[in-house]
Design a protein around this motif. Structure first.
Motif, PDB file in Angstrom:
ATOM      1  N   ASP A 133       0.789  -1.218  -0.101  1.00 48.17           N
ATOM      2  CA  ASP A 133       0.047  -0.031  -0.070  1.00 48.17           C
ATOM      3  C   ASP A 133       0.876   1.256   0.046  1.00 48.17           C
ATOM      4  OD1 ASP A 133      -1.269  -2.300   1.577  1.00 48.17           O
ATOM      5  OD2 ASP A 133      -2.804  -0.988   1.417  1.00 48.17           O
TER       6      ASP A 133
ATOM      7  N   ILE B 183       0.043   3.290 -11.983  1.00 51.55           N
ATOM      8  CA  ILE B 183      -0.456   2.360 -10.987  1.00 51.55           C
ATOM      9  C   ILE B 183      -1.502   1.409 -11.756  1.00 51.55           C
ATOM     10  CG2 ILE B 183      -0.702   4.159  -9.012  1.00 51.55           C
ATOM     11  CD1 ILE B 183      -3.688   4.487  -9.534  1.00 51.55           C
TER      12      ILE B 183
ATOM     13  N   GLY C 234      -3.875  -1.262  -7.840  1.00 48.75           N
ATOM     14  CA  GLY C 234      -3.229   0.088  -7.087  1.00 48.75           C
ATOM     15  C   GLY C 234      -4.283   1.055  -6.786  1.00 48.75           C
TER      16      GLY C 234
ATOM     17  N   LYS D 136      -5.588   0.312  -3.704  1.00 46.39           N
ATOM     18  CA  LYS D 136      -4.730   0.476  -2.515  1.00 46.39           C
ATOM     19  C   LYS D 136      -4.798   1.765  -2.060  1.00 46.39           C
ATOM     20  CE  LYS D 136      -2.921  -3.594  -2.102  1.00 46.39           C
ATOM     21  NZ  LYS D 136      -3.058  -4.432  -0.852  1.00 46.39           N
ATOM     22  N   VAL D 137      -4.766   2.893  -3.247  1.00 47.51           N
ATOM     23  CA  VAL D 137      -4.781   4.149  -2.895  1.00 47.51           C
ATOM     24  C   VAL D 137      -6.026   4.703  -2.349  1.00 47.51           C
ATOM     25  CG1 VAL D 137      -4.967   6.563  -4.375  1.00 47.51           C
ATOM     26  CG2 VAL D 137      -3.233   4.733  -4.907  1.00 47.51           C
TER      27      VAL D 137
ATOM     28  N   ARG E 193       1.485   5.998  -2.169  1.00 52.05           N
ATOM     29  CA  ARG E 193       1.645   4.674  -3.009  1.00 52.05           C
ATOM     30  C   ARG E 193       2.891   4.807  -3.956  1.00 52.05           C
ATOM     31  NH1 ARG E 193       0.130  -0.514  -4.027  1.00 52.05           N
ATOM     32  NH2 ARG E 193       0.219  -0.938  -6.332  1.00 52.05           N
TER      33      ARG E 193
END
Length: 509
Positions: free
Chosen positions: A385, A464, A468, A471-472, A500
């Motif tokens: 992360d 990303i 991703g 995750k963000v 990230r």
């Protein structure tokens, strides 16, 4: 004459009650053990006979057959010894066989009749309690461990003749209370504290964000920059384990043979060396299952220092990082064990450690640097992360002009507040922290009206991945929780995107 006793077979942290049946027959005096015992369990025949003789207790003088039921379930370990001995002596009328109906017997026997400690007492007693048993007999050293299970009457014994006395209803010998010298040293007497970290304001910030949302973290920088120092202090700002988490973590540690005097309340911290074998990292074993480092870090922190040196072993973390479980399949067993850890990776920029470090001379050629960095695969990095590059502290550590750093207790209060906001927002879902939320729920339920242009642009540029994006968003929600906001803002998303991409120092701009 037939008799039976009860013990427990363990597969991972799951247990199944096993009935140890004893039957006498004609023929040459010997002992037979059937029901898929492993080598250690099959050798119980010799240990039990010697222990019974050493304690001058009765034993069938003819053929005696022991069946471990269910017979189709493989049994491993030496903790069946006491149950086998009790069933054999009950068949010889050493005590009424009815005394064995509602008690589970766990322990290994030595040749002189002593009852030795065994791994896995806590998960075995948990399985016994789930099956309806209320009484267990365990090695005296592990009586406190067995008594951690609610509704269980645990009796600790030192010798086999004490087991017989208990089954006859006689009082056990009084033991002197343990002195302070007998107690294990208090491992929590010293705990690393963030107050000891001088400088590294950005590193302290990303550590707080990781703790608040239970996010995975990647730290990289020159040797001595403070990667290990920060990682070792993450448990000090994490919330204590609740009752269910503490029981689960304690059961895993018990299965690994780690002594327990009480439930483990502090989040565990595992930091295996890069020379660890794959089985020691993820768990396993050829005959008997043993938890690996990732399971010992369950509900806590797994720290892999010098992570490029782990090489392909890192790829074994892909599944547990996503689902929080590890499944081990062997010819004789299949075990599923919890492995919901918070991962911290630490790495140098190159083999010598000084690539692109200001004021340092790197001795590595570009190809060697590239090969070193490629040892950590893209799929593993994509599951991280937050990424953060640590730079060396640029002031003397003993400089009295530096402001006093915040202690772990102060930071932990903010982490607890953020966790409370997450728990309230996620009430009624399977998750309690932002780092666990499924991507579909994150996008459809939590952020349907949020402007995601920043993420769309990053996705189009290829900076990303689709994973991703989730995750963000998870990190953005954690930043909002730390800030006391009910919704995420564009600033939260921008800050999470920088975290990230490993650009924490740009957050201030």
């Amino acid at each position: 004459m037939r008799a039976s006793a009860w013990s427990v077979a363990l597969t991972g942290i799951d247990g199944v009650p096993v009935e140890v049946e004893a039957a006498k027959g004609g023929g040459i005096p010997r002992t037979m053990l059937v029901g898929l015992p492993d080598k250690a369990l099959n050798e119980a025949k010799e240990r039990v006979r010697a222990a019974v003789k050493a304690c001058d207790l009765p034993w069938p003088p003819q053929l005696v057959t022991f069946n471990l039921s269910p017979a189709s379930l493989p049994k491993t370990g030496s903790h069946f010894d006491v149950a086998i001995a009790a069933a054999g002596m009950a068949a010889e009328r050493a005590f009424p066989a009815s005394r064995l109906r509602d008690v589970v017997l766990i322990g290994e026997l030595s040749l002189d009749g002593r009852v030795r400690r065994v791994p896995g007492v806590l998960p075995a007693v948990l399985a016994a309690a789930k099956a309806g048993f209320t009484r267990v007999v365990v090695p005296y050293e592990q009586e406190a461990e067995a008594a951690l299970v609610p509704g269980i009457q645990a009796t600790g014994v030192d010798r086999l003749d004490e087991v017989v006395a208990f089954l006859k209803g006689k009082p056990l010998p009084q033991r002197a209370p343990r002195s302070a010298a007998d107690e294990a040293p208090d491992a929590s007497a010293y705990r690393p504290d963030l107050a000891e970290v001088v400088g590294h304001e950005e590193g302290r910030f990303v550590l707080e964000v990781a703790a608040a949302g239970r996010h995975h973290l990647y730290l990289y920088g020159a040797p001595g920059a403070g990667k290990s120092m920060l990682a070792s202090r993450l448990p000090s700002i994490l919330p204590e384990l609740d009752d269910a988490e503490a029981v689960e973590v304690s059961a895993i540690h018990s299965l690994a043979g780690i002594p327990l005097d009480g439930l483990i309340r502090q989040p565990p911290f595992a930091d295996p060396h890069h020379s660890v074998t794959p089985a020691a990292l993820v768990g396993g074993g050829s005959a008997q299952f043993k938890p690996g480092a990732i399971s010992l870090a369950h509900n806590g922190v797994l720290f892999l220092d010098e992570c490029p040196e782990f090489g392909p072993k890192l790829d074994a973390l892909r599944t547990p990082l996503e689902c929080g479980w590890i499944t081990i399949n062997r010819a004789r067993y299949s075990a599923r064990i919890p492995a919901g850890f918070q991962l911290i990776l630490a790495a140098n920029p190159c083999p010598c450690g000084y690539h692109a470090v200001a004021g340092a001379q790197c001795r590595c050629d570009p190809l060697r640097v590239r090969r070193y960095q490629d040892r950590v695969s893209g799929p593993i990095l994509d599951r991280i992360d937050i990424r953060h590059q640590l730079t060396s502290v640029n002031r003397v550590l003993l400089d009295i002009g530096l402001p006093a750093p915040e202690s772990s207790a102060v930071v932990r209060e903010r982490v607890l507040e953020a966790r409370d906001r997450q728990r309230a927002r996620l009430r009624g879902t399977p998750w309690t922290t932002n780092g666990e939320i499924a991507g579909s729920y994150l996008r459809k339920e939590l952020t349907p009206a949020t402007d995601l242009r920043l993420l769309n642009e990053a996705l189009l540029r290829g900076s990303i991945s689709a994973r991703g994006v989730d995750k963000v968003l998870r990190v953005a929600w954690t930043l909002a929780d730390l800030g006391g906001h009910d919704r995420i803002s564009e600033r939260d998303i921008r800050s999470a995107l920088l975290l990230r991409q490993g650009a924490a120092r740009e957050l201030a701009s």
